[in-house]
Motif scaffolding. Structure first.
Motif, mmCIF file in Angstrom:
data_model
loop_
_atom_site.group_PDB
_atom_site.id
_atom_site.type_symbol
_atom_site.label_atom_id
_atom_site.label_comp_id
_atom_site.label_asym_id
_atom_site.label_seq_id
_atom_site.Cartn_x
_atom_site.Cartn_y
_atom_site.Cartn_z
ATOM 1 N N VAL A 74 -11.500 -11.005 -13.193
ATOM 2 C CA VAL A 74 -11.981 -9.681 -13.566
ATOM 3 C C VAL A 74 -11.819 -9.499 -15.058
ATOM 4 C CG1 VAL A 74 -11.388 -7.242 -13.434
ATOM 5 C CG2 VAL A 74 -11.586 -8.571 -11.355
ATOM 6 N N GLY A 75 -12.848 -8.998 -15.707
ATOM 7 C CA GLY A 75 -12.740 -8.684 -17.125
ATOM 8 C C GLY A 75 -13.667 -9.480 -18.009
ATOM 9 N N ASP A 76 -14.308 -10.440 -17.470
ATOM 10 C CA ASP A 76 -15.132 -11.313 -18.300
ATOM 11 C C ASP A 76 -16.487 -10.720 -18.650
ATOM 12 O OD1 ASP A 76 -13.272 -13.253 -18.529
ATOM 13 O OD2 ASP A 76 -14.072 -14.522 -16.940
ATOM 14 N N VAL A 77 -17.046 -10.024 -17.722
ATOM 15 C CA VAL A 77 -18.406 -9.510 -17.948
ATOM 16 C C VAL A 77 -18.338 -8.014 -18.234
ATOM 17 C CG1 VAL A 77 -19.378 -11.286 -16.463
ATOM 18 C CG2 VAL A 77 -18.821 -9.048 -15.506
ATOM 19 N N PRO A 78 -19.389 -7.458 -18.802
ATOM 20 C CA PRO A 78 -19.381 -6.010 -19.040
ATOM 21 C C PRO A 78 -19.167 -5.248 -17.737
ATOM 22 C CG PRO A 78 -21.254 -7.032 -20.118
ATOM 23 C CD PRO A 78 -20.584 -8.101 -19.334
ATOM 24 N N TRP A 79 -18.577 -4.080 -17.851
ATOM 25 C CA TRP A 79 -18.154 -3.307 -16.690
ATOM 26 C C TRP A 79 -19.299 -3.075 -15.697
ATOM 27 C CZ3 TRP A 79 -14.150 -1.773 -13.938
ATOM 28 C CH2 TRP A 79 -14.305 -0.710 -13.031
ATOM 29 N N HIS A 80 -20.443 -2.645 -16.204
ATOM 30 C CA HIS A 80 -21.514 -2.275 -15.276
ATOM 31 C C HIS A 80 -22.036 -3.506 -14.540
ATOM 32 C CE1 HIS A 80 -23.709 -3.292 -18.988
ATOM 33 N NE2 HIS A 80 -24.607 -3.786 -18.156
ATOM 34 N N MET A 81 -21.959 -4.628 -15.205
ATOM 35 C CA MET A 81 -22.401 -5.849 -14.549
ATOM 36 C C MET A 81 -21.416 -6.226 -13.443
ATOM 37 S SD MET A 81 -23.471 -9.476 -16.247
ATOM 38 C CE MET A 81 -24.209 -8.710 -17.664
ATOM 39 N N PHE A 82 -20.153 -6.020 -13.747
ATOM 40 C CA PHE A 82 -19.120 -6.272 -12.754
ATOM 41 C C PHE A 82 -19.346 -5.398 -11.512
ATOM 42 C CE2 PHE A 82 -15.055 -4.236 -11.410
ATOM 43 C CZ PHE A 82 -14.550 -5.272 -10.638
ATOM 44 N N VAL A 83 -19.573 -4.127 -11.774
ATOM 45 C CA VAL A 83 -19.739 -3.192 -10.654
ATOM 46 C C VAL A 83 -20.949 -3.551 -9.808
ATOM 47 C CG1 VAL A 83 -20.257 -0.793 -10.081
ATOM 48 C CG2 VAL A 83 -18.538 -1.292 -11.783
ATOM 49 N N SER A 84 -21.964 -4.101 -10.457
ATOM 50 C CA SER A 84 -23.171 -4.382 -9.675
ATOM 51 C C SER A 84 -23.089 -5.665 -8.872
ATOM 52 C CB SER A 84 -24.385 -4.420 -10.605
ATOM 53 O OG SER A 84 -24.294 -5.540 -11.444
ATOM 54 N N THR A 85 -22.105 -6.515 -9.189
ATOM 55 C CA THR A 85 -22.039 -7.764 -8.417
ATOM 56 C C THR A 85 -20.773 -7.913 -7.583
ATOM 57 O OG1 THR A 85 -21.084 -8.875 -10.331
ATOM 58 C CG2 THR A 85 -23.471 -9.067 -10.020
ATOM 59 N N VAL A 86 -19.808 -7.060 -7.795
ATOM 60 C CA VAL A 86 -18.545 -7.239 -7.089
ATOM 61 C C VAL A 86 -18.695 -6.929 -5.614
ATOM 62 C CG1 VAL A 86 -17.812 -4.890 -7.598
ATOM 63 C CG2 VAL A 86 -16.096 -6.613 -7.096
ATOM 64 N N LYS A 87 -18.078 -7.734 -4.795
ATOM 65 C CA LYS A 87 -18.064 -7.485 -3.364
ATOM 66 C C LYS A 87 -16.676 -7.091 -2.879
ATOM 67 C CE LYS A 87 -19.790 -9.880 -0.110
ATOM 68 N NZ LYS A 87 -20.148 -11.000 0.743
ATOM 69 N N ARG A 88 -15.682 -7.758 -3.382
ATOM 70 C CA ARG A 88 -14.317 -7.352 -3.045
ATOM 71 C C ARG A 88 -13.365 -7.835 -4.121
ATOM 72 N NH1 ARG A 88 -12.718 -9.368 2.528
ATOM 73 N NH2 ARG A 88 -10.714 -8.524 1.995
ATOM 74 N N LEU A 89 -12.203 -7.244 -4.100
ATOM 75 C CA LEU A 89 -11.206 -7.542 -5.130
ATOM 76 C C LEU A 89 -9.975 -8.194 -4.515
ATOM 77 C CD1 LEU A 89 -11.424 -4.159 -7.028
ATOM 78 C CD2 LEU A 89 -11.817 -6.378 -8.072
ATOM 79 N N ARG A 90 -9.350 -9.014 -5.323
ATOM 80 C CA ARG A 90 -8.092 -9.588 -4.864
ATOM 81 C C ARG A 90 -7.080 -9.588 -6.001
ATOM 82 N NH1 ARG A 90 -8.551 -11.726 0.033
ATOM 83 N NH2 ARG A 90 -10.619 -12.363 0.726
ATOM 84 N N VAL A 91 -5.873 -9.324 -5.632
ATOM 85 C CA VAL A 91 -4.783 -9.384 -6.610
ATOM 86 C C VAL A 91 -3.967 -10.619 -6.256
ATOM 87 C CG1 VAL A 91 -2.861 -8.144 -7.628
ATOM 88 C CG2 VAL A 91 -4.778 -6.873 -6.662
ATOM 89 N N LEU A 92 -4.107 -11.630 -7.085
ATOM 90 C CA LEU A 92 -3.497 -12.912 -6.747
ATOM 91 C C LEU A 92 -2.315 -13.204 -7.651
ATOM 92 C CD1 LEU A 92 -6.781 -14.993 -6.457
ATOM 93 C CD2 LEU A 92 -5.503 -13.884 -4.623
ATOM 94 N N LYS A 93 -1.411 -13.998 -7.126
ATOM 95 C CA LYS A 93 -0.285 -14.424 -7.934
ATOM 96 C C LYS A 93 -0.797 -15.313 -9.048
ATOM 97 C CE LYS A 93 4.172 -14.311 -6.113
ATOM 98 N NZ LYS A 93 4.376 -13.439 -4.985
ATOM 99 N N SER A 94 -0.395 -14.976 -10.252
ATOM 100 C CA SER A 94 -0.901 -15.714 -11.407
ATOM 101 C C SER A 94 -0.548 -17.184 -11.358
ATOM 102 C CB SER A 94 -0.349 -15.097 -12.702
ATOM 103 O OG SER A 94 -0.667 -13.733 -12.760
ATOM 104 N N SER A 95 0.605 -17.477 -10.773
ATOM 105 C CA SER A 95 1.035 -18.874 -10.710
ATOM 106 C C SER A 95 0.059 -19.724 -9.907
ATOM 107 C CB SER A 95 2.440 -18.961 -10.110
ATOM 108 O OG SER A 95 2.487 -18.168 -8.942
#
Lengths: 301, 589
Positions: free
Chosen positions: A259-280
């Motif tokens: 998350v964060g790579d593309v402009p916000w509106h582009m993100f919103v238009s393609t996102v289907k679901r979110l995940r919070v993953l362990k960085s490791s």
């Protein structure tokens, strides 16, 4: 039956016929050679009548003969719970059409024709859409994204103005809930992406959503969920890779993206679901942050 | 109203003297007339002579007011003094589609105020398209015998009004809220039902867009042994539905609420066996809801499909395949509402199984005139071939052919209601490119029982000549974006002997056509014409020639009418003259 035949005249039976009629009505004979040029492949020339004729045809075919996209949308809907992302997809071509539906109307009342009938009935209906048409009660609208239901109802309750016409409520903009899961937390949540306009705000929201759940998970000895004073730590660094967790999303093609790579509106238009993953765990996949997609692994949750 | 009934003859000097013959006759008449239930029969009986008129008035228990402004509350209630059930209809149907500014009227307050004096024994009330306030509901709740409240397409009240009804109507059996707009006053009205066993038989609140306190609902259902009809709103999750169903296996009508899990999904949690809950409801015949359906849960309803006579999927975004998996069991289905997401293929599946289908409604998931509706003439044809007993159809589509409509007119002779909505305006037959005249013509010609017709698509005056000529029983006609000239409307007004309700929008009909209906406006419930070619002068002429007609000119905006064209004409007969509560944007000519 005068009126009837006039109407039939307007309906193009084939492209050639339409072009010829347009030509006869709006240009003199000296334009013959222009006509010859135009009877070639489509898309050529700056002649507006021809152009509009072709557009009319293509608009017609878009409207009546093309395969519908909604079947594709249904597939997406089945995959994820209450996810309007796919509905957004299907609504995008629709949105485009909404932009100039008056083009379509040209097929039935081109400027060159003289049909008082149509002109009069369309006199007040020149804008993009008409109040109260199709005749569907407001609570039946916007079913494509059911979670935006309540918001759509509220917008419909506003007094409609007949002159400006009822603006079509675009489901892409109202209440956009996506599922979000966090590593180590069995209970998933939903976030309303329409409520945010930046990644920072989303990150804060995610922190608030999961902070207490995470604390509850950590505290295995106590059976009761701790109150906010104890055991809670803010979840930070979701976006920059520095925190314990990183925010990742799955897009409409099934890929996982930081998350964060593309402009916000582009993100919103393609996102289907979110995940919070362990960085490791992310690092073990050798990620670069810019526009790189994480391949789906079977052992990934 | 001549209500001078001679007082009963007092007995003289203690000896019994038989009542005079007139009185005997009236007593007998009253006893006989109470068996008349149909409104039309009662109206006919009342016209026989004065004594019959009186007797009928005293024995009428159900009062039906088709247009709240056609008669003043006092006149209606003084004639029918003993009515215990009242139905009142307010705004015209086009108000549903935002064609009428809010605050137009149809206020219930004057009615309930009079009822509080005259109709204290009121038991049942049904209101459609009326403006009902919380105070009105509070007043209603004070009627000691009140037990049945049905509100359809009403607005003006909120959950606080519901709370009062719930708490004060001790004998409440029916509380049906159907397609109303209910404001959220943040009151937990469900908790307001009194403790102890209730006599609730029907609780329908699927249109109430407010969260409810589930535990209170669960307790309510648990203590309502007579509950047969329960329709939940979308704030009830499928898990909660389960809990309710196992407490009420006697239900005959169920609205499932969201039919999806609530937001907090516990992944790993065992989910209840939903299908066993459905299996336990042996009497379930009517199923609706599915407001936010997750199709994975559809198989839960399989156990009840074979008994269903009514199924409403009109909020369920499901595919043809998903529908097929359900509909193949629904052999007894008579009423079916669905979204067009099921496509023609889904309708074909319906046609293959539901041989007893009487009513079909296909709604668009994307209700815009340039959407791509996935149902078409193919689906309509399939239905006509499979469901020969069809009586009522409402069909939204983008592509239609005369051939399919003609086929339906021939295959389904029992049609009483035919409402076709081709969403793109002025669209012709998509194959032949001809107007849809012949299709609609065939419907009025072949469907001899047709009483309600709604047209769409490209139509010339010829379509209206057919309707006028063959629509012998048509009572309700809806026209939009159709016709060429005044002649079209003239055909209808000079034909269609039974026409009662005529609603027209955006069609090129003007004053000359309006005049041709002068001979019949007193026999109609109303005429609505919006965005047509009527002028103020033309409407005024009508008003002058017909003193018992209320001619309302409704302006969309409060600005000067530019070119003398009338935005909206709404006219109706009235026994009591123009209403006193007209807002500023309404001019009564």
């Amino acid at each position: 039956m005068e009126g009837c035949s006039k109407l039939l005249d307007l309906i193009p039976k084939d492209r050639e016929w339409l072009l010829r009629r347009d030509k006869q009505r709006s240009h003199g004979c000296s334009e013959e050679k222009n006509l010859e040029l135009r009877l070639g492949p489509p898309g050529g020339g700056g002649d507006e009548d021809i152009g509009s004729g072709e557009r009319e045809d293509s608009m017609l075919s878009l409207g009546y003969f093309s395969n519908n996209n909604t079947c594709g949308a249904k597939r997406g809907f089945k995959d994820t719970v209450g996810l309007p992302a796919m509905a957004k997809e299907s609504s995008q071509p629709c949105c485009n059409k909404v932009v100039d539906p008056s083009e379509k109307k040209k097929a039935f009342s081109p400027a060159s024709a003289d049909t008082a009938v149509l002109n009069s009935s369309q006199k007040k209906t020149a804008p993009a859409s008409v109040v109260g048409w199709p005749p569907i009660r407001s609570f039946r609208k916007n079913l494509a994204s059911s979670s935006s239901f309540k918001q759509a109802l509220e917008s419909q309750n506003a007094v409609p103005s007949k002159v400006s016409g009822e603006k079509p409520v675009e489901s892409c903009q109202k209440g956009f809930f996506v599922k979000i899961n966090m590593d180590g937390v069995p209970i998933g949540r939903k976030v309303d992406l329409a409520a945010y306009d930046s990644y920072e705000k989303l990150s804060i929201a995610v922190d608030e959503l999961f902070r207490d759940l995470l604390a509850a998970q950590r505290d295995t000895s106590a059976g009761v969920i701790q109150n906010k004073q104890k055991g809670e730590r803010a979840i930070t660094g979701l976006l920059d890779g520095n925190g314990e967790y990183t925010l990742v999303y799955e897009d409409n093609e099934g890929d996982r993206v930081l998350v964060g790579d593309v402009p916000w509106h582009m993100f919103v238009s393609t996102v289907k679901r979110l995940r919070v993953l362990k960085s490791s765990e992310l690092h073990s996949l050798c990620l670069e942050s810019k526009q790189e997609k994480i391949p789906l692994h079977a052992d990934y949750k | 109203m001549r209500e001078d009934r001679p007082p009963p003859t007092p007995s003289r000097g203690g000896a019994y003297s038989p009542p005079p013959p007139d009185q005997v006759l009236e007593n007998v008449l009253e006893h006989v007339l109470q068996f008349l239930t149909f409104r039309r029969d009662r109206n006919a009986a009342a016209l026989v002579c004065r004594s019959w008129h009186r007797a009928e008035a005293l024995t009428r228990l159900e009062l039906f007011i088709g247009n709240c402004y056609a008669v003043a509350p006092r006149r209606a209630m003084e004639r029918f003094r003993r009515a215990t059930a009242v139905t009142i209809k307010g705004k015209p149907r086009f108000a549903d589609f935002n064609l009428m500014p809010p605050d137009w009227g149809a206020n219930f307050t004057p009615w309930v105020t009079f009822m509080a004096q005259c109709y204290r024994a009121l038991e049942k009330l049904c209101l459609k398209r009326m403006f009902v306030t919380d105070e009105d509901l509070e007043l209603l709740a004070s009627f000691p015998s009140f037990r049945e409240l049905v509100l359809i397409c009403c607005d003006g009240f909120g959950t606080s009004g519901l709370a009062v009804v719930a708490s004060k109507c001790r004998k409440l059996r029916v509380l049906d809220l159907i397609e109303d707009e209910v404001t959220d006053d943040e009151i937990d009205w469900i908790s307001c039902f009194p403790e102890g066993e209730t006599c609730l038989e029907s609780l329908i609140f699927d249109c109430v867009e407010c969260p409810i306190y589930f535990e209170a609902l669960e307790r309510l259902v648990a203590r309502s042994p007579s509950l047969k009809k329960l329709k939940l709103n979308r704030y009830v999750s499928i898990v909660q539905l389960y809990r309710l169903m196992i407490r009420a296996p006697q239900l005959t009508h169920l609205g499932t609420g969201s039919f999806s899990p609530s937001e907090i999904v516990a992944q790993g949690d065992q989910e209840p066996d939903y299908s066993s809950a459905f299996d336990a409801c042996r009497s379930l015949v009517c199923l609706s809801g599915f407001r936010e359906i997750v199709p994975d849960y559809l198989p839960a309803i399989y156990p009840v499909c074979a008994n269903l006579t009514s199924l409403n999927f009109s909020y369920a975004n499901i595919s043809a395949e998903q529908l097929r998996s359900v509909i193949r069991y629904c052999h007894k289905l008579q009423i079916f509402w669905v979204l067009d997401t099921v496509c023609d293929a889904g309708l074909q599946a319906v046609a293959a199984t539901c041989k007893d289908l009487r009513e079909l409604r296909v709604f668009p998931i994307d209700a815009r005139e340039d959407s791509e509706a996935p149902v078409s003439d193919v689906g309509l044809l399939a239905i006509s071939e499979g469901c020969r007993k069809l009586q009522s159809i409402l069909y939204f589509c983008q592509r239609m052919t005369n051939a399919a409509v003609i086929a339906m007119s021939e295959n389904c002779p029992e049609l009483v209601v035919f409402r076709l909505c081709i969403m793109g305006r002025h669209l012709p037959d998509h194959v032949t490119r001809e107007p849809m005249d012949e299709g609609f013509g065939a419907i009025v010609k072949n469907c001899k029982k047709l009483t309600r017709l709604a047209t769409s698509g490209l139509l010339t005056d010829r379509a209206f000549s057919y309707i006028g000529q063959y629509g012998k029983l048509v009572r309700t006609l809806s026209v939009a974006f159709a016709g060429d000239s005044d002649t079209g409307l003239k055909y209808v007004l000079e034909g269609c002997p039974r026409l009662q309700k005529l609603e027209i929008r955006d069609s090129p009909f003007g004053d000359s056509a309006l005049r041709t209906g002068l001979h019949r406006y007193y026999n109609m419930r109303f005429l609505w014409m919006s965005s047509c070619r009527l002028t103020r002068r033309g409407c005024k002429e009508i008003a002058q020639q017909m003193p018992h007609l209320v001619v309302e000119m409704i302006n969309g905006e409060e600005e000067e009418v530019k070119d003398d064209y009338v935005d909206t004409l709404y006219m109706y007969r009235s026994l009591d003259g123009p209403r006193a509560d007209a807002p500023s944007f309404v001019t009564i000519l």
